[in-house]
Design an enzyme around this catalytic site. Structure first.
Site, mmCIF file in Angstrom:
data_model
loop_
_atom_site.group_PDB
_atom_site.id
_atom_site.type_symbol
_atom_site.label_atom_id
_atom_site.label_comp_id
_atom_site.label_asym_id
_atom_site.label_seq_id
_atom_site.Cartn_x
_atom_site.Cartn_y
_atom_site.Cartn_z
ATOM 1 N N GLY A 130 -18.538 -8.346 -12.351
ATOM 2 C CA GLY A 130 -18.084 -9.271 -11.416
ATOM 3 C C GLY A 130 -19.219 -10.179 -11.756
ATOM 4 N N SER A 172 -21.067 -12.087 -18.025
ATOM 5 C CA SER A 172 -20.139 -11.750 -18.718
ATOM 6 C C SER A 172 -19.346 -13.268 -19.622
ATOM 7 C CB SER A 172 -18.849 -10.661 -18.722
ATOM 8 O OG SER A 172 -18.709 -10.793 -17.469
ATOM 9 N N HIS A 189 -12.229 -27.091 -4.836
ATOM 10 C CA HIS A 189 -11.853 -28.561 -5.214
ATOM 11 C C HIS A 189 -11.614 -29.648 -4.536
ATOM 12 C CE1 HIS A 189 -7.781 -25.192 -6.463
ATOM 13 N NE2 HIS A 189 -9.627 -24.650 -7.402
ATOM 14 N N THR A 190 -12.257 -29.409 -3.732
ATOM 15 C CA THR A 190 -12.404 -30.865 -3.341
ATOM 16 C C THR A 190 -13.004 -31.677 -4.427
ATOM 17 O OG1 THR A 190 -13.466 -32.523 -1.217
ATOM 18 C CG2 THR A 190 -14.278 -30.144 -1.741
ATOM 19 N N ASP A 225 -16.406 -32.899 0.790
ATOM 20 C CA ASP A 225 -15.690 -33.339 1.820
ATOM 21 C C ASP A 225 -14.023 -32.943 2.844
ATOM 22 O OD1 ASP A 225 -13.930 -34.730 0.159
ATOM 23 O OD2 ASP A 225 -14.308 -36.921 1.086
ATOM 24 N N ASP A 253 -21.799 -11.261 -12.948
ATOM 25 C CA ASP A 253 -22.694 -10.824 -13.684
ATOM 26 C C ASP A 253 -22.559 -11.267 -15.103
ATOM 27 O OD1 ASP A 253 -20.146 -10.698 -15.712
ATOM 28 O OD2 ASP A 253 -20.561 -8.077 -15.731
ATOM 29 N N ASP A 274 -7.978 -34.549 -5.148
ATOM 30 C CA ASP A 274 -8.252 -35.309 -4.529
ATOM 31 C C ASP A 274 -8.800 -36.462 -4.638
ATOM 32 O OD1 ASP A 274 -11.200 -35.224 -4.039
ATOM 33 O OD2 ASP A 274 -11.199 -34.522 -2.217
ATOM 34 N N HIS A 283 -15.195 -18.392 -11.880
ATOM 35 C CA HIS A 283 -14.535 -17.380 -13.282
ATOM 36 C C HIS A 283 -15.069 -16.660 -13.323
ATOM 37 C CE1 HIS A 283 -11.808 -19.920 -14.328
ATOM 38 N NE2 HIS A 283 -11.981 -20.214 -13.014
#
EC number: 1.11.1.-
Length: 367
Positions: free
Chosen positions: A94, A98, A206-207, A231, A96, A224, A75
């Site tokens: 990017g 912030s 997201h695993t 995994d 940085d 999951d 994020h």
């Protein structure tokens, strides 16, 4: 693009091998008198590492704070837009820092809702250690991931320039965005390097992820059934037929999940079935080496968006090497290949065992 990616990946492998193989006579003894580093600039990370492991990550667990620290890296870093800069507007910096420096602004952006919690939990550590905010965010995320068995040893750099102004709103993808919107946003942020294939690689995170705010009635709903392990289970379960919601859904950004207690993001569902990415998605099933290597590669590039790598010092050696993955890729109990909504027609779906016992239910990720 393929040759460019292969060349970059080979260079990255050489970077990690070179760091681990550095001659001992090039290393410096840090002020703590215990640790050696290939560059004195890395010394400040050793006490920070020990403090975070003990007091934020519960002695080195793949806990909720580890998950959220990894989420925060994305994020912060993805909030950069060369397209806005080309229009004469500020496009963000990017990676940085912030999102923490201007947390009173950026954590109120809709896709960042809920991140104020991890920002504030991290703040005392930031105040205790002589590390820049941008470097801290990326280091904490890489360190948190190292507590998850199966994860790669993620890159850690120091020397980033901290933000002097907040990133503009609208640069962080949302779970209700279409694949086109997400592919376009990531391509813009990376000057075209993050194509749809690399987007799949990035979603490997997201695993070990969970959602608190898509459905606030069921905070900590994982994506999951093995959120404590880095995994390939996520790539199996996103292709299972959805039948229920973990809470009071449907809510904006979620679709039906195959397992009680599990959250399925609309964006994950769509990218797993998109013709441009379905076969790449399926290729991660039961392929722990690919899960490990591709996320290591893409995190390296994510963590330096908006920064000049020539100005940075590689301190990856401070990140512990994670333990090997525990368990094996499988169909959750009560499910089989018949429950797969296969979108890739080029190759057969891998043959997997099914867990024994009653149908799998997934508990929330909470401390």
């Amino acid at each position: 693009m393929v040759s460019k990616l292969l060349a970059s990946f080979v260079s990255l492998v050489a970077l990690f091998q070179g760091a681990s193989a550095a001659p001992s006579d090039t290393r410096v003894l840090c002020p703590d008198g215990r640790n050696f580093a290939s560059n004195a600039a890395c010394c400040a990370l050793f006490p920070l590492r020990d403090d975070l492991q003990k007091n934020l990550f519960d002695g080195g667990r793949c806990n909720e704070e580890a998950h959220e620290s990894l989420r925060l890296t994305f994020h912060d870093a993805i909030a950069i837009s060369p397209a806005l800069e080309a229009q004469g507007k500020f496009g963000g910096g990017g990676a940085d820092g912030s999102i923490a420096i201007f947390s009173h602004i950026e954590t109120n952006f809709h896709p960042n809702i809920g991140l104020d919690d991890i920002v504030e939990k991290q703040r005392p550590f930031l105040q205790r250690h002589n590390v820049g905010v941008a470097d801290f965010i990326q280091f904490a995320g890489a360190l948190g991931a190292s507590n998850c068995p199966g994860a790669p040893q993620l890159a850690a750099f120091v020397g980033r320039k901290d933000a002097t102004r907040p990133a503009p709103d609208g640069l962080v993808p949302e779970p209700f965005h279409t694949p086109d919107q997400i592919f376009d946003r990531l391509a813009d942020a990376s000057n075209g390097e993050f194509d749809p294939i690399l987007t799949v690689w990035l979603l490997t995170a997201h695993t070990v992820a969970a959602a608190d705010d898509v459905d606030p009635t069921v905070p900590g709903s994982p994506f999951d059934s093995t959120p404590g392990v880095f995994d390939s289970q996520f790539f199996v379960e996103t292709q299972l037929r959805g039948t229920l919601f973990p809470g009071d859904g449907p809510n904006k950004g979620e679709v039906l999940s195959p397992l009680r207690g599990e959250m399925r993001l609309q964006s994950d569902f769509a990218i797993a079935r998109d013709s441009r990415t379905a076969c790449e998605w399926q290729s991660f099933v039961n392929n722990q080496t690919k899960v490990h290597d591709m996320f290591q590669f893409v995190f390296h590039d994510l963590s330096i968006l908006g920064q000049n790598i020539d100005d940075l010092v590689d301190c990856t050696e401070v990140i512990p090497v994670p333990k090997p993955v525990i368990g094996r890729t499988h169909f959750p109990a009560g499910m089989s290949a018949r429950d797969i909504e296969q979108a890739c027609q080029e190759t057969p779906f891998p043959t997997l065992p099914t867990d024994a016992g009653p149908k799998t239910a997934v508990p929330p990720v909470r401390d």
